[in-house]
Design a protein around this motif. Structure first.
Motif, PDB file in Angstrom:
ATOM      1  N   LEU A 188      -6.717  -3.467   0.460  1.00 18.76           N
ATOM      2  CA  LEU A 188      -7.796  -4.298  -0.061  1.00 18.76           C
ATOM      3  C   LEU A 188      -9.154  -3.662   0.212  1.00 18.76           C
ATOM      4  CD1 LEU A 188      -6.455  -7.717   1.249  1.00 18.76           C
ATOM      5  CD2 LEU A 188      -6.381  -6.927  -1.118  1.00 18.76           C
ATOM      6  N   GLY A 189     -10.068  -3.810  -0.738  1.00 19.06           N
ATOM      7  CA  GLY A 189     -11.434  -3.328  -0.556  1.00 19.06           C
ATOM      8  C   GLY A 189     -12.023  -2.871  -1.873  1.00 19.06           C
ATOM      9  N   THR A 190     -13.344  -2.843  -1.939  1.00 25.16           N
ATOM     10  CA  THR A 190     -14.018  -2.377  -3.153  1.00 25.16           C
ATOM     11  C   THR A 190     -15.130  -1.394  -2.786  1.00 25.16           C
ATOM     12  OG1 THR A 190     -15.396  -4.372  -3.129  1.00 25.16           O
ATOM     13  CG2 THR A 190     -13.477  -4.389  -4.563  1.00 25.16           C
ATOM     14  N   LEU A 191     -16.286  -1.910  -2.366  1.00 23.05           N
ATOM     15  CA  LEU A 191     -17.418  -1.036  -2.066  1.00 23.05           C
ATOM     16  C   LEU A 191     -18.135  -1.519  -0.814  1.00 23.05           C
ATOM     17  CD1 LEU A 191     -20.218  -2.682  -3.102  1.00 23.05           C
ATOM     18  CD2 LEU A 191     -19.204  -2.155  -5.312  1.00 23.05           C
ATOM     19  N   GLU A 242      -3.983  10.354  12.795  1.00 18.64           N
ATOM     20  CA  GLU A 242      -2.895  11.259  12.458  1.00 18.64           C
ATOM     21  C   GLU A 242      -2.692  11.419  10.952  1.00 18.64           C
ATOM     22  OE1 GLU A 242       0.597  10.007  14.546  1.00 18.64           O
ATOM     23  OE2 GLU A 242      -0.183  10.687  16.492  1.00 18.64           O
ATOM     24  N   SER A 243      -3.430  10.650  10.166  1.00 19.20           N
ATOM     25  CA  SER A 243      -3.327  10.742   8.705  1.00 19.20           C
ATOM     26  C   SER A 243      -4.687  10.422   8.101  1.00 19.20           C
ATOM     27  CB  SER A 243      -2.287   9.742   8.178  1.00 19.20           C
ATOM     28  OG  SER A 243      -2.391   9.590   6.771  1.00 19.20           O
ATOM     29  N   LEU A 244      -5.063  11.143   7.055  1.00 19.61           N
ATOM     30  CA  LEU A 244      -6.311  10.844   6.356  1.00 19.61           C
ATOM     31  C   LEU A 244      -6.242   9.535   5.584  1.00 19.61           C
ATOM     32  CD1 LEU A 244      -7.404  14.382   5.066  1.00 19.61           C
ATOM     33  CD2 LEU A 244      -8.382  13.056   6.956  1.00 19.61           C
ATOM     34  N   LEU A 245      -5.054   8.953   5.461  1.00 17.49           N
ATOM     35  CA  LEU A 245      -4.942   7.605   4.894  1.00 17.49           C
ATOM     36  C   LEU A 245      -5.394   6.534   5.888  1.00 17.49           C
ATOM     37  CD1 LEU A 245      -1.500   7.526   3.002  1.00 17.49           C
ATOM     38  CD2 LEU A 245      -3.783   7.872   2.038  1.00 17.49           C
ATOM     39  N   ASP A 246      -5.548   6.901   7.159  1.00 16.02           N
ATOM     40  CA  ASP A 246      -5.917   5.941   8.196  1.00 16.02           C
ATOM     41  C   ASP A 246      -7.415   5.652   8.111  1.00 16.02           C
ATOM     42  OD1 ASP A 246      -6.022   4.300  10.386  1.00 16.02           O
ATOM     43  OD2 ASP A 246      -5.513   5.848  11.868  1.00 16.02           O
ATOM     44  N   THR A 247      -7.781   4.991   7.033  1.00 18.11           N
ATOM     45  CA  THR A 247      -9.160   4.613   6.769  1.00 18.11           C
ATOM     46  C   THR A 247      -9.145   3.413   5.842  1.00 18.11           C
ATOM     47  OG1 THR A 247     -11.351   5.463   6.149  1.00 18.11           O
ATOM     48  CG2 THR A 247      -9.488   6.098   4.746  1.00 18.11           C
ATOM     49  N   ASP A 248     -10.317   2.903   5.498  1.00 18.64           N
ATOM     50  CA  ASP A 248     -10.388   1.713   4.653  1.00 18.64           C
ATOM     51  C   ASP A 248     -10.392   2.079   3.171  1.00 18.64           C
ATOM     52  OD1 ASP A 248     -10.359  -0.077   6.750  1.00 18.64           O
ATOM     53  OD2 ASP A 248     -12.540  -0.128   6.941  1.00 18.64           O
ATOM     54  N   LEU A 249      -9.810   1.215   2.374  1.00 19.97           N
ATOM     55  CA  LEU A 249      -9.658   1.471   0.941  1.00 19.97           C
ATOM     56  C   LEU A 249     -10.983   1.769   0.263  1.00 19.97           C
ATOM     57  CD1 LEU A 249      -8.044   1.515  -1.717  1.00 19.97           C
ATOM     58  CD2 LEU A 249      -8.317  -0.977  -1.812  1.00 19.97           C
ATOM     59  N   TYR A 250     -12.058   1.076   0.678  1.00 20.08           N
ATOM     60  CA  TYR A 250     -13.305   1.265  -0.055  1.00 20.08           C
ATOM     61  C   TYR A 250     -13.861   2.677   0.079  1.00 20.08           C
ATOM     62  CZ  TYR A 250     -16.033  -0.197   4.215  1.00 20.08           C
ATOM     63  OH  TYR A 250     -16.586  -0.335   5.462  1.00 20.08           O
TER      64      TYR A 250
END
Length: 394
Positions: free
Chosen positions: A212-215, A4-12
């Motif tokens: 949290l996350g990087t690559l 329901e939101s494009l924020l619903d994913t991982d930080l990396y």
């Protein structure tokens, strides 16, 4: 809707996408889906997956979501401006039954890296939720809650583990979005400071947690086609990351070519430049010992560096690793499927991996057999030769 939101994913995904925008905006890539769990019939799920994909591609970042992203120190304003115009396009995604294996499905994502990088995590979450919606409809989550509370009590109530902190890394293989939200909310409320945060940006915002996350592996794999010569691709990827973030997000991923090849490239310069390294395949204890020894050999005090463990962890494994390494370095633990998909039915192991960049095959050769994906055996053999990787690895 599953997403329901494009924020619903991982930080990396955001951190890598910013590098792509600034340094590789013309790169073209291809990803492929694989279900590693045998005997799973996903064909009946295809139409529902397609419908969810269409809904996903109708989403845009809202103004308040963009304001949230703009508040991060390491996100640049032009990237947020780009996200304000961004929308996923389903023309880049093909979903069909496998012509070779009954029950299996093929998902291929082809297109500009800048416009396809955001598909992986939500698509995997969609496949998971659609599959479990069809196979375990009406499941009573009481068993999942019981298991979750047992895990929390194991960590929270153990003497000498008050400084042992975990993070939620479970978006891609969660049982459902609502269940992940309940899990992370419960962890926040019952673990307190022992919950370091979550990789899920939407949940971090909703629950007031640290994202949290990087690559990820795809970032280093792509440099096989983006860097100078192949042998220097790992160094080029780390240099490009440092150029972008200038000290932020300083955790390096160590297993695209295996640990030995990584350490050959991770010299004193990188040892001092990066905050730490992440483990994602192979024996974690042996990996940690090698990395700590490498820091010492390069005149770096390991106590100032972070070891991040994130490969198939559960709470007992976290506690074993913490007991083994505590006091010798800083520690971080990302727990995924065991937190967000442990409700009764067996979870499925699904992945989406980059297999081409700019028309060239790319691959990873990790320290765990079965984790690698490449459609060109000759390229894999060449990669082994270039990075001096034994045939027994991966």
């Amino acid at each position: 809707m599953v997403i329901e939101s494009l924020l619903d994913t991982d930080l990396y995904k955001f951190s890598m996408m910013q590098v792509v925008l600034h340094q590789y905006p013309a790169a073209e890539v291809e990803y492929r889906f694989k279900c590693r769990t045998p005997g799973i019939d996903l064909v009946p799920c295809i139409e529902e997956i397609r419908a969810e994909l269409t809904a996903l591609c109708g989403l845009r970042f809202r103004a308040d979501e963009l304001d949230y992203l703009r508040g991060w120190r390491f996100i640049k304003s032009d990237f947020v401006d780009f996200l304000g115009l961004f929308q996923l396009n389903e023309k880049y995604v093909e979903i069909a039954p496998s012509p070779d294996v009954p029950g299996e499905i093929e998902i291929r994502i082809r297109g500009p890296w800048l416009h396809t990088i955001m598909f992986e995590v939500p698509l995997l979450a969609i496949v998971n939720e659609v599959y479990f919606r069809r196979t375990s409809a009406g499941l009573d989550l009481a068993e999942g809650r019981r298991r979750l509370h047992d895990k929390i009590a194991m960590l929270r109530d153990a003497p000498d583990y008050t400084l042992c902190r975990i993070a939620d890394y479970g978006t891609r293989r969660r049982y459902s979005r609502r269940w992940q939200q309940e899990v992370v909310t419960t962890l926040r409320d019952e673990l307190g400071a022992q919950l370091a945060g979550t990789s899920n940006v939407w949940l971090a915002r909703e629950l007031g947690l640290t994202p949290l996350g990087t690559l990820a592996h795809e970032y280093l794999q792509a440099h096989q086609a983006l860097g100078p010569r192949l042998r220097d691709s790992q160094v080029a990827a780390l240099e490009a990351w440092a150029k972008e973030y200038r000290g932020d997000l300083g955790i390096a991923l160590s297993d695209v070519y295996g640990l030995d090849a990584f350490l050959r490239d991770f010299d004193m310069y990188f040892c001092k430049l990066f905050d730490g390294t992440r483990h994602d395949s192979g024996d974690p204890f042996a990996w940690g010992e090698k990395v700590l020894a490498h820091y010492r050999d390069n005149r770096v005090d390991p106590r100032n560096k972070v070891l991040v463990f994130s490969d198939g962890l559960d709470i007992p494994r976290v506690m074993q690793l913490y007991a083994h390494f505590r006091g010798r370095c800083q520690l971080a633990f990302g727990v995924g499927t065991n937190l967000t998909n442990d409700v009764g039915p067996a979870p499925i192991n699904i992945v989406i991996k980059m297999i081409r960049c700019n028309g060239q095959p790319v691959a990873k050769l990790s320290d765990s057999p079965g984790k690698n994906m490449c459609e060109d055996p000759a390229y894999v053999a060449y990669l082994r030769q270039v990075f001096e990787i034994p045939a027994t690895q991966g």
